[in-house]
Design a protein around this motif. Structure first.
Motif, PDB file in Angstrom:
ATOM      1  N   TYR A 313       3.692   8.302  -1.491  1.00  0.00           N
ATOM      2  CA  TYR A 313       3.854   6.829  -1.034  1.00  0.00           C
ATOM      3  C   TYR A 313       4.486   5.959  -1.696  1.00  0.00           C
ATOM      4  O   TYR A 313       4.591   4.222  -2.354  1.00  0.00           O
ATOM      5  CB  TYR A 313       2.044   6.174  -1.750  1.00  0.00           C
ATOM      6  CG  TYR A 313       1.039   6.778  -0.209  1.00  0.00           C
ATOM      7  CD1 TYR A 313       0.898   5.291   0.595  1.00  0.00           C
ATOM      8  CD2 TYR A 313       0.333   7.877  -0.051  1.00  0.00           C
ATOM      9  CE1 TYR A 313       0.417   5.892   1.688  1.00  0.00           C
ATOM     10  CE2 TYR A 313      -0.338   7.384   0.919  1.00  0.00           C
ATOM     11  CZ  TYR A 313      -0.352   6.641   2.066  1.00  0.00           C
ATOM     12  OH  TYR A 313      -1.137   6.485   2.746  1.00  0.00           O
ATOM     13  N   LYS A 354      -2.896   1.109  -1.765  1.00  0.00           N
ATOM     14  CA  LYS A 354      -1.525   0.888  -1.203  1.00  0.00           C
ATOM     15  C   LYS A 354      -1.199   0.744   0.640  1.00  0.00           C
ATOM     16  O   LYS A 354      -0.821  -0.331   0.962  1.00  0.00           O
ATOM     17  CB  LYS A 354      -0.523   2.244  -1.075  1.00  0.00           C
ATOM     18  CG  LYS A 354       1.031   2.569  -1.380  1.00  0.00           C
ATOM     19  CD  LYS A 354       1.203   1.779  -2.091  1.00  0.00           C
ATOM     20  CE  LYS A 354       2.820   1.512  -2.301  1.00  0.00           C
ATOM     21  NZ  LYS A 354       3.598   1.084  -2.716  1.00  0.00           N
ATOM     22  N   GLU A 355      -2.528   1.267   0.792  1.00  0.00           N
ATOM     23  CA  GLU A 355      -2.863   0.492   2.196  1.00  0.00           C
ATOM     24  C   GLU A 355      -4.272  -0.353   2.459  1.00  0.00           C
ATOM     25  O   GLU A 355      -4.928   0.240   3.683  1.00  0.00           O
ATOM     26  CB  GLU A 355      -2.702   1.674   3.430  1.00  0.00           C
ATOM     27  CG  GLU A 355      -1.274   1.852   3.522  1.00  0.00           C
ATOM     28  CD  GLU A 355      -0.286   2.946   4.768  1.00  0.00           C
ATOM     29  OE1 GLU A 355      -0.318   2.064   5.300  1.00  0.00           O
ATOM     30  OE2 GLU A 355      -0.839   4.222   5.416  1.00  0.00           O
ATOM     31  N   LEU A 380       3.968   8.789   7.202  1.00  0.00           N
ATOM     32  CA  LEU A 380       4.294   9.105   6.007  1.00  0.00           C
ATOM     33  C   LEU A 380       4.461  10.423   5.994  1.00  0.00           C
ATOM     34  O   LEU A 380       5.727  11.397   5.411  1.00  0.00           O
ATOM     35  CB  LEU A 380       3.106   9.660   5.111  1.00  0.00           C
ATOM     36  CG  LEU A 380       2.687   8.035   5.119  1.00  0.00           C
ATOM     37  CD1 LEU A 380       1.218   7.461   4.265  1.00  0.00           C
ATOM     38  CD2 LEU A 380       3.881   7.632   3.928  1.00  0.00           C
TER      39      LEU A 380
END
Length: 466
Positions: A313, A354-355, A380
């Motif tokens: 990430y 992160k998301e 990813l």
């Protein structure tokens, strides 16, 4: 076990003692560079926000001082309240003159600086626009002003501006010469060293203040024996500048007017920082007490999952700290004899940091496990195409995270079809068989339907603000 990572201590005489990112080499290279010439220059230490620029600059500042190099540190963001950048820069030198002139002639340094300071005050006075005079004229009864008097006012304003320009130009030249002599006087004549002026957090300032700092540093302090070092995320700084001059501005071209050299702060090696965080958060104290056959490897699993996901990430150092803080708080709500399911817990924590939109959609049921796996594979490659430790276990947790078996029956059929297929390669078949085996194990060890249990821990931890 601690709840958050404390600031790194910078030790006088050994500033890199607690440098876990191994950045001493960068500091030594930069020291050689900035002291190799007495020519004026501006160097930008470029790294994204949250990657440890300030810590590095603080360590390097002490390293420079330990080597008798006069150094100033100025946090631009903390001084963003000022209306004039020149006042800040002159004031910072004035406040530190005793310290930076230790190895030189302090009395001579004060003499030169006081003269430069007086010239700076003159420049500040002359920079006051004639708008005040124009405003005064606007307050008059224009109906009673003759054409001749208006013409006289315009001529007077023009003359005043020309005289100010001529005076300011001469004063600026004298200011810069005096400032250079001051910088020269603060070190010994036989071992001259430049004054290194570090300006940190420039990218966090108001756009107009950031631009003023750049302009004043270049136009007023661009003299021999002074080196400016800017700590900034150039991409973010560029966004601030565009906010003033428009999106069509060539940011690199604009910044090149002020910055002579860039130094990109190197990224730490994979896993280096997270290993240090695990030590600082004292996670081993908690995990070492979990000696059961199904919990004894939880510490290793948590470290492994964070290491891989932080890399995939691209988490900043600050984001990595935040993830470990959430893990620490989550642990505090978990008794020693309870399972933590660290592979899935650490994944959920990283997803939240992160998301956050995807995380919310997933935990509320708006996004199904199947859709999440597709999202991860497309964006990813976390599952399937990317071979990372425990990826099969992570996929098994995602598939079975809901409490009802019917929610993952369709996915189980998919894995069985892969195994029975005559066109799928052996490695994919083996992976599918591995996932089905893990899901079967989950039915015995309580791994099914763990989403709600773990989300509750994360959300409770998230309510604490550090």
């Amino acid at each position: 076990m601690i709840l958050k990572n404390n600031e790194i201590k910078v030790v006088k005489g050994s500033p890199f003692r607690y440098d876990v990112l191994e950045r001493k080499e960068s500091a030594e290279a930069l020291t050689e560079f900035v002291t190799s010439s007495n020519e004026p220059m501006v160097v930008c230490i470029d790294a994204p926000w949250g990657q440890g620029k300030t810590t590095f600059l603080r360590m390097w500042e002490q390293h420079l001082k330990d080597n008798a190099i006069p150094t100033l540190y100025f946090n631009a963001w903390k001084n963003d309240f000022s209306d004039d950048a020149l006042v800040c820069l002159i004031g910072e030198i004035s406040a530190s003159i005793s310290e930076i002139s230790k190895s030189g002639d302090e009395s001579k340094a004060r003499e030169y600086f006081n003269k430069a300071k007086g010239l700076g005050i003159t420049l500040l006075k002359r920079s006051v626009p004639v708008a005040a005079k124009i405003a005064t004229a606007g307050a008059l009864d224009l109906d009673k002003l003759t054409e001749q008097s208006l013409s006289g006012l315009a001529e007077s304003l023009a003359k005043d501006q020309i005289e100010k320009y001529e005076g300011s130009k001469k004063t600026l030249e004298t200011f810069r010469v005096t400032l250079s002599e001051f910088a020269k006087s603060i070190t010994k004549e036989d071992t001259p060293r430049p004054l290194v002026f570090i300006i940190d957090e420039l990218d966090r300032c108001r756009p107009i203040f950031a631009i003023e700092i750049l302009e004043k540093a270049k136009h007023f302090f661009d003299v021999e024996n002074i080196v400016f070092v800017l700590g900034a995320d150039k991409e973010q700084l560029g966004s601030s500048i565009k906010a003033i001059y428009g999106n069509d501005l060539n940011v690199n071209g604009y910044l090149r007017r002020f910055i002579d050299f860039d130094y990109i702060l190197p990224q730490p090696e994979k896993g280096l920082f997270v290993n240090t965080l695990f030590e600082k958060f004292s996670f081993s104290e908690y995990f070492s007490q979990k000696s059961g056959s199904d919990t004894r490897y939880e510490g290793e699993d948590a470290l492994s999952m964070f290491t891989e996901l932080f890399e995939i990430y691209g988490l900043t150092l600050r984001e990595q700290e935040h993830c470990c803080s959430l893990l620490s708080l989550s642990i505090r709500t978990t008794p020693q004899n309870h399972k933590l399911f660290p592979l899935f817990l650490c994944f959920l924590i990283v997803l939240k940091v992160k998301e956050p939109v995807v995380y919310k959609q997933f935990i509320t049921g708006e996004m199904t496990p199947s859709h999440l796996l597709t999202h991860l594979s497309d964006s990813l490659g976390v599952t399937g195409s990317l071979d990372i430790p425990h990826s099969a276990a992570l996929e098994a947790y995602i598939v079975t995270c809901k409490s009802k078996r019917s929610s993952h029956d369709d996915l189980l059929k998919k894995y069985k079809e892969i195994i029975d297929s005559t066109t799928v390669i052996d490695t994919e078949k083996q992976r599918a068989a591995r996932i089905l085996k893990l899901i079967d194990d989950f039915n015995w060890n309580g791994g099914i339907g763990r989403l709600g249990y773990l989300v509750k821990k994360i959300e409770i931890a998230s309510r604490f603000k550090s």
